[in-house]
Scaffold this active site. Sequence first.
Site, PDB file in Angstrom:
ATOM      1  N   SER A 128       0.827  -1.211   0.000  1.00 48.29           N
ATOM      2  CA  SER A 128       0.000   0.000   0.000  1.00 48.29           C
ATOM      3  C   SER A 128       0.858   1.256   0.000  1.00 48.29           C
ATOM      4  O   SER A 128       1.944   1.283   0.590  1.00 48.29           O
ATOM      5  CB  SER A 128      -0.906   0.001   1.232  1.00 48.29           C
ATOM      6  OG  SER A 128      -1.535   1.257   1.409  1.00 48.29           O
ATOM      7  N   TYR A 155      -2.836  -0.092   9.850  1.00 49.05           N
ATOM      8  CA  TYR A 155      -2.948  -0.691   8.514  1.00 49.05           C
ATOM      9  C   TYR A 155      -1.634  -0.537   7.752  1.00 49.05           C
ATOM     10  O   TYR A 155      -1.104  -1.499   7.187  1.00 49.05           O
ATOM     11  CB  TYR A 155      -4.086  -0.029   7.742  1.00 49.05           C
ATOM     12  CG  TYR A 155      -4.111  -0.396   6.279  1.00 49.05           C
ATOM     13  CD1 TYR A 155      -4.490  -1.671   5.868  1.00 49.05           C
ATOM     14  CD2 TYR A 155      -3.760   0.536   5.303  1.00 49.05           C
ATOM     15  CE1 TYR A 155      -4.517  -2.013   4.524  1.00 49.05           C
ATOM     16  CE2 TYR A 155      -3.782   0.202   3.964  1.00 49.05           C
ATOM     17  CZ  TYR A 155      -4.151  -1.070   3.576  1.00 49.05           C
ATOM     18  OH  TYR A 155      -4.166  -1.406   2.248  1.00 49.05           O
TER      19      TYR A 155
END
Length: 325
Positions: A128, A155
């Site tokens: 990501s 995350y």
Amino acid sequence: MTVLVTGAAGFVGHATAHRLLARGERVVGIDIVNDYYDPTLKAARLATFDGLSGFTFERMDIADAAAVAALVRREGVMRVVHLAAQAGVRYSIENPFAYERSNLAGHLSVMEACRHAPAVGHLVYASSSSVYGDRPMGGQGFREDDPVDAPVSLYAATKRACELMSQSYAALYGLPQTGLRFFTVYGPWGRPDMAYFSFSQKIMAGEPIEVFGEGRMARDFTYIDDIVDGIVGALDHPPEGDGAARHRVLNIGDSHPVGLMAMIESLERALGRTAEKVMRPMQKGDVTATFADVSKLHALTGYRPKVMLDEGLDRFASWFRGYYG
């Protein structure tokens, strides 16, 4: 070639599986189909595979290491596109342990299955852009060799941990792996927790939308078909060399950041409605701007995004009206 796609009921997994099937691959899809967002949307994505030859689906938790390993061996998997994960920056503040299981244990489970299956020649997995943290960008956007040691969400921390885990497996076992640092992906069949999607739901319902960061945020919006081009291109080019050289990370995005307010204006045009906007401060875990330098992926595969935001949101709006009636 048999390709395992994890997260096949998800937005990107669904589109990737269809692309692989269209070019003649055999695809084995797995997904736990949880209720992080509307499971009926996931079921509708899976229904698009009905009647297509070459596709097999199993409902499975990727953190179940024994089940994943057995499936990889049984199906003779040769390539893996690992997209299953617990997504969402804000949700990681509310439910941190969901990320421990799906992102950390799940990634380890997939790597273990691959390294014990001699037929697996390449593992492509989703990282990501959030690993870059919240900091000023250079004129060319975030580059793969920029520092990634200051995540601002759990995350992001789990995604960076996956990269390090993969680096160790390349060094230890020579497992060829490519981590793709995704920037913001949008388009038909998208995720309802993404801003453009939730904005659309509220705009069409005549409800106000909350614009966080006072509208000053910017994102590198990338249309789903362009993202799949990059995924499949990377899959076709396993890293060469020995040991740790068999692992790499690559940015995958559009490389043209768009301000949040400009995106909303484009969405309003696509939907034919004007949004009532409520300005809010930045939320915890969010970053101000993201912008990908994709020169490495371009050099490797010829990757070049083709769909601009106005066209992409028009396509999304058309799908949205059809799906929701």
